[in-house]
Design an enzyme around this catalytic site. Structure first.
Site, short mmCIF file in Angstrom:
data_model
loop_
_atom_site.label_atom_id
_atom_site.label_comp_id
_atom_site.label_asym_id
_atom_site.label_seq_id
_atom_site.Cartn_x
_atom_site.Cartn_y
_atom_site.Cartn_z
N ASP A 48 0.85 -0.99 -0.13
CA ASP A 48 -0.01 -0.13 -0.16
C ASP A 48 0.82 1.16 -0.09
OD1 ASP A 48 0.93 0.29 2.76
OD2 ASP A 48 -1.08 0.13 3.50
N ASN A 86 -4.50 13.18 0.75
CA ASN A 86 -5.99 13.55 0.95
C ASN A 86 -6.15 14.66 1.47
OD1 ASN A 86 -7.00 11.61 -0.77
ND2 ASN A 86 -7.15 10.15 0.71
N ASP A 121 -6.44 10.53 -5.70
CA ASP A 121 -6.90 9.60 -6.78
C ASP A 121 -5.67 9.60 -7.91
OD1 ASP A 121 -9.28 8.86 -5.83
OD2 ASP A 121 -10.62 10.28 -6.95
N GLU A 152 -6.02 2.20 -0.53
CA GLU A 152 -4.54 2.61 -0.95
C GLU A 152 -3.93 1.17 -1.15
OE1 GLU A 152 -4.05 3.47 3.21
OE2 GLU A 152 -5.64 3.58 1.57
#
Length: 610
Positions: free
Chosen positions: A480, A488, A497, A523
């Site tokens: 991840d 974010n 994104d 993620e």
């Protein structure tokens, strides 16, 4: 004109009126009875003629019905109605003529009933044909419903004719017997009036026996099948001349009726042969449609290009025997027609793709073919410009789906098969394209384009089963994005994104084609690595980790900062669960170790599951 027999007898009777009064009366009575007998002979001829006419017109009506069903020409319908009306009139005449004979009249009434039923049976398919349902009309005829009626009708007609012929023969014999009786009466007159009676007898014998003999001979010849026999000799009297004329007229009509019957039977045989040929053609078309139906069902059930190619290779040579060719399908992303399947000596692997505008069939939206060199323009994708070929476009809603390339010339009969087969193949290609699109939507992550978790779980179970059978190594990588929440929080979810998309693209680039890269969730990502040793997996993971750190991700002109990922790697062994859950848990545990040990690293956990 010949003098009448009765006038001759009257002239001689004046001389011997007294002596011959009884004899003349007897002779006159015999003459009247003889005339009545011949009238009945003529009456029987009229019955026979009317019945023959009715049967001939019925057969002509049947020929008209079959002619309409075969040619669809309405003139045959008018002929049918005319012949039916003529047959009914003739049979009505038979009914009237046999009113004096209860047995014959009963047969005539049975014939009228049977003929009415036969006409109705003939009219039923005719009415179906008038409404355009020729297939149902032919099916009705094929039931043979009218055959029994025709047999019964023929049997009744034969019985009536045989009886009438017997009556006719008996009446002729009765006439001959009466003539013999006349001779006996003449001899009884005695020697007193012998000379006078002799002259009368000579007249009577010469003017009756000879024409009667001629009539008997002619009727006997007619009875044995000599339809050309006629009474052409001079009869010597007005009565016998009329009788001979009536016989000749009856024989002429009978000869015409028989000839007409022979012609009708010949036409009926021709119509039957044409009907059988049409039936055979329909049967062949039915077999082809059944074969094409089986092919269409299998094409619609095919899930992959290989399965579709197998259906094409098996069925096309059966639908178009003796032909070779190739199926090309349109690849939208490359805008090329790529070979899917070949048959009859053609191999898809040996053919190259080509652009749609290189095929004249696709340009024109209709078949394009070359029957001989120079007969038409040669498509650019055809290498042998001297060979005959046929290109059949596969279109759906005006969109190019593909094309069928066939070696040689397609015959007119094969064109029917080819057009239906082309529609079925186009429908199957469209269906496969839709299924492929739906499949992609169900197994792909819409944000990153990677396979989703559902696909990962299905594929992992299949790879575990394959590794268990073959003993090949299988590894799972869980990874991840480090500090993903920071992207974010600082730059917004659009930036997050963008990071996921960039990381996904880098992993797809650095992992090999045989590795299955999936988005596990959020993620977190999962990579299934089949068939690689531990060292190879470690090198590949390290190359990916290094590539991620070198990413320079920008959003709205701003750099998002450094990016790194942590990796956990586990290998499958026989002690783990077959559904992959234990293997994923081991890789996930290794990932968390990498997180605890400082991130941006890979941890390899090859501990066996409990």
């Amino acid at each position: 004109m010949f003098p009448s027999l009765s006038s001759r007898v009257a002239a001689l009777g004046t001389v011997v009126i007294v002596a011959l009064l009884v004899l003349v009366a007897s002779l006159a009575d015999a003459s009247v009875q003889t005339r009545e007998s011949f009238r009945w002979v003529t009456h029987s001829g009229q019955v026979i003629e009317a019945l023959e006419t009715a049967l001939i017109n019925l057969r002509e009506a049947e020929s008209g019905q079959r002619g309409f069903l075969l040619t669809h020409n309405p003139q045959f319908v008018r002929s049918f109605e005319q012949r039916v009306a003529a047959a009914q009139r003739a049979l009505t005449q038979v009914d009237a003529l046999t009113a004096d004979n209860d047995v014959q009249n009963g047969r005539a009434r049975e014939l009228k009933q049977l003929m009415a039923e036969r006409i109705q049976v003939l009219r039923t398919p005719l009415d179906l044909g008038r409404h355009g349902d020729f297939a149902q009309a032919e099916a009705y005829i094929a039931t043979g419903k009218g055959r029994d009626l025709m047999i019964a009708l023929t049997a009744r007609a034969t019985a009536l004719l045989e009886e009438e012929h017997a009556l006719q023969a008996g009446r002729i014999k009765a006439a001959d017997d009466r003539l013999t009786h006349v001779k006996e009466l003449a001899l009884i007159g005695g020697p007193v009036i012998a000379l006078m009676v002799l002259s009368v007898c000579i007249v009577l014998i010469r003017n009756i026996r000879r024409p009667v003999g001629l009539i008997e001979d002619a009727m006997a010849a007619l009875g044995t099948g000599d339809r050309n026999r006629r009474i052409e000799d001079e009869m010597g009297s007005e009565e016998f001349a009329h009788l001979a004329k009536g016989y000749n007229a009856m024989a002429d009509r009978l000869e015409f009726a028989v000839s007409d019957q022979v012609r009708s039977e010949r036409e009926l045989k021709v119509a039957h042969a044409e009907l059988m040929q049409s039936s055979e053609t329909l049967r062949e078309h039915g077999d082809v449609i059944a074969l094409l139906g089986g092919m269409a069902h299998r094409m619609q059930a095919a899930r992959t290009d290989d399965e579709l190619a197998q259906v094409i290779r098996v069925f096309v040579p059966r639908v178009l025997p003796g032909s070779g060719g190739m199926l090309f399908a349109h690849n939208n992303s490359r805008n090329l027609l790529v070979p899917i399947a070949g048959w009859g000596g053609q191999e898809a692997a040996e053919m190259d793709g080509f652009a749609p505008d290189q095929c004249w069939a696709l340009r024109r939206g209709q078949p394009h073919f070359l029957t001989e060199p120079g007969s038409d323009i040669v498509c650019a994708h055809v290498h042998d410009t001297e060979a005959s070929y046929h290109c059949e476009p596969l279109l759906a809603g005006g969109e190019v789906i593909g094309t069928l390339y066939l070696d040689g010339v397609v015959s007119e009969d094969a064109s029917f098969r080819l057009s239906i087969m082309a529609e079925n193949i186009a429908s199957a290609l469209v269906n496969q394209r839709l299924q492929r699109g739906l499949r992609e939507q169900t197994i792909r992550d819409p944000l990153t384009g990677l396979f989703n978790r559902r696909y990962m779980e299905e594929t992992l179970a299949l790879e575990i089963a394959r590794a268990s059978r073959s003993g090949a190594p299988l590894s799972v990588v869980m990874c991840d994005v480090d500090h993903f929440k920071r992207f974010n929080d600082e730059f917004g979810h659009d930036a997050g994104d963008a990071v996921l998309q960039a990381v996904a693209a880098e992993m797809q680039r650095l992992f090999r084609d045989g590795d299955v890269v999936c988005r596990y969730g959020g993620e977190e990502f999962t990579i299934i690595v089949p068939g690689c040793s531990a060292e190879t997996v470690a090198e590949r993971v390290e190359r990916v980790r290094q590539g991620i750190t070198e990413l320079n991700i920008k959003r709205s002109g701003s750099t998002l900062g450094a990016t790194s990922m942590s990796f956990g790697v586990a290998r499958w062994d026989e002690s783990m669960a077959r559904d992959g859950s234990t293997l994923v848990q081991a890789a996930d545990a290794a990932l968390y170790r990498a997180k605890r040990e400082g991130r941006n690293r890979a941890v390899f956990d090859y501990l066996k599951a409990a």
